[in-house]
Design a protein around this motif. Sequence first.
Motif, PDB file in Angstrom:
ATOM      1  N   VAL A 131      -7.016  91.092  32.391  1.00  0.00           N
ATOM      2  CA  VAL A 131      -7.338  90.595  33.735  1.00  0.00           C
ATOM      3  C   VAL A 131      -8.587  89.713  33.694  1.00  0.00           C
ATOM      4  N   THR A 134      -8.198  86.468  31.891  1.00  0.00           N
ATOM      5  CA  THR A 134      -7.438  85.555  32.751  1.00  0.00           C
ATOM      6  C   THR A 134      -8.355  84.964  33.818  1.00  0.00           C
ATOM      7  N   HIS A 268      -1.987  81.699  28.035  1.00  0.00           N
ATOM      8  CA  HIS A 268      -2.391  83.049  28.433  1.00  0.00           C
ATOM      9  C   HIS A 268      -2.839  83.883  27.244  1.00  0.00           C
ATOM     10  N   ASP A 271      -1.931  87.513  27.072  1.00  0.00           N
ATOM     11  CA  ASP A 271      -2.268  88.427  28.166  1.00  0.00           C
ATOM     12  C   ASP A 271      -1.137  88.557  29.190  1.00  0.00           C
ATOM     13  N   LEU A 272      -0.356  87.495  29.361  1.00  0.00           N
ATOM     14  CA  LEU A 272       0.726  87.530  30.362  1.00  0.00           C
ATOM     15  C   LEU A 272       1.723  88.659  30.058  1.00  0.00           C
ATOM     16  N   PHE A 275       0.862  91.988  31.606  1.00  0.00           N
ATOM     17  CA  PHE A 275       1.111  92.062  33.060  1.00  0.00           C
ATOM     18  C   PHE A 275       2.601  92.276  33.313  1.00  0.00           C
ATOM     19  N   THR A 433      -1.342  87.610  38.142  1.00  0.00           N
ATOM     20  CA  THR A 433      -1.280  88.761  37.236  1.00  0.00           C
ATOM     21  C   THR A 433      -0.346  89.853  37.756  1.00  0.00           C
ATOM     22  N   VAL A 441      -9.166  92.904  40.295  1.00  0.00           N
ATOM     23  CA  VAL A 441      -9.354  91.595  39.654  1.00  0.00           C
ATOM     24  C   VAL A 441     -10.801  91.118  39.808  1.00  0.00           C
TER      25      VAL A 441
END
Length: 453
Positions: A131, A134, A268, A271-272, A275, A433, A441
């Motif tokens: 998070v 991002t 990303h 990281d995506l 999520f 996210t 966040v």
Amino acid sequence: MRSLIKHILRHTEPAADLQVAGWVRTRRDSKAFSFLELNDGSCLGNLQIIADAGIPGYDEIVRMTTGASIEAHGKLIHSPAAGQQWELQATSIKLIGEAPDDYPLQKKGHSAEFLRTIAHLRPRTNLYGAVFRTRSRMAYAIHRFFQERDFCYVHTPIITASDCEGAGEMFRVTTLPDDQIAQETRDFFGKRTYLTVSGQLEGETFACALSNIYTFGPTFRAENSNTSRHAAEFWMIEPEVAFCDLTGDMDLAETLVKFLVREMLDHHDGDLAIFGKFVDKGLHERLEFVASRPFERIPYTQAVELLKASGAEFAYPVAYGLNLQSEHERWLTEEYFKKPVTVFNYPIEIKPFYMRRNDDDLTVTAMDVLVPGIGEIIGGSQREERLDVLMANFAKHGLDAEAYNWYVDLRRYGSVPHAGFGLGFERLLMFLTGMANIRDVIPFARTPGHCEF
Ligand code: 4AD
């Protein structure tokens, strides 16, 4: 020099003499060696370290527990294990800071609520690391979007004497002792001051000189809305464009949101995936959908008609002249249009003084961008550039025009049509996210009754 794990995991060839440092996620021991999963927060991935018994520093291995910080030197070699390309064969290992048994992140799968109580440690978890990386990447992307389009970044003040939204939901800034709180002229600035709710009014002054500007900074609202989408301190991106009308404003808002969604999809750093796996299974598909299709645009009147005819059971009433609530916004985007919707031309009565009056004398050139899953992420308008109409608006909203004298001057000297909007940074991050609560966040959230850390 120490290498970040993010860079190490991207190696294409084995390497000698690497130095890494981070926090131990797990450790497994056998007789002759130990495996340590190390994470340094630079990316989602861990680096596996193999420490043979007997290497320098190994005598402290039992203290290298989950959460402890360590440093290792060694060779990067191909990993025989499934799911990872590389591992570090350590030549030495060192304990830097130990984490005793009461380290709160021992077990996996903590609730969001629990992690909020340890907000100083939660970025060490996979999900919150993703998070906040991002958040950082998106802040950079926002600057890139505007800088590449020749928008000038203006730092508008955080302490202000004027109420931009005219809604009075402001935190007061004062150095007066409690018993003298009403003596405003004796206060630090010689008048009543507040934390800003928006940089828009000051932003307008710069747009009326530099043409295209944006602000990106913290804003504060003392509204007592204890919802999953409201924070008392949040960040807003506010572009303002001279010689621009409502259509241009809606175009810019749509282009910006699509750019940021595309950025999320393309950059990303892994990281995506987390999520999509742990927060919202349909996230990737939804983002692709949003990036590739035009947003719907409808006047407020039509939105109200659609909602009234929907047959849906809403907790809040729907009628012309009432604000759309989150449940209404979500019905429009999720149930009906199934994509982002820009609603424009709202009734005068429910919008602030600075919005441009339409010729019908009933509506103003307001526009809100609504997205699935969240509702409103952008609020904006074309501004009232006509001096006489603006003065009438102050009166109508019960505001003291004298307090906005500098703002009025923009309409006295070389007035131009201009427009802008505010994009709530945290609402954008929730959208990108899938995180359902704004508190998750924000590194250290400020909400009614909560100002920890
Ligand atoms: O619609 P708002 O109140 O608009 C303004 O402040 C204008 N002055 C902006 C402008 O035209 N330059 O707020 C803009 C956005 C909302 O759409 C929402 O995304 C976010 O700011 N926002 C909040 N985000 C988190 N917590 C809150 N309490 C928020 N209030 C607004």
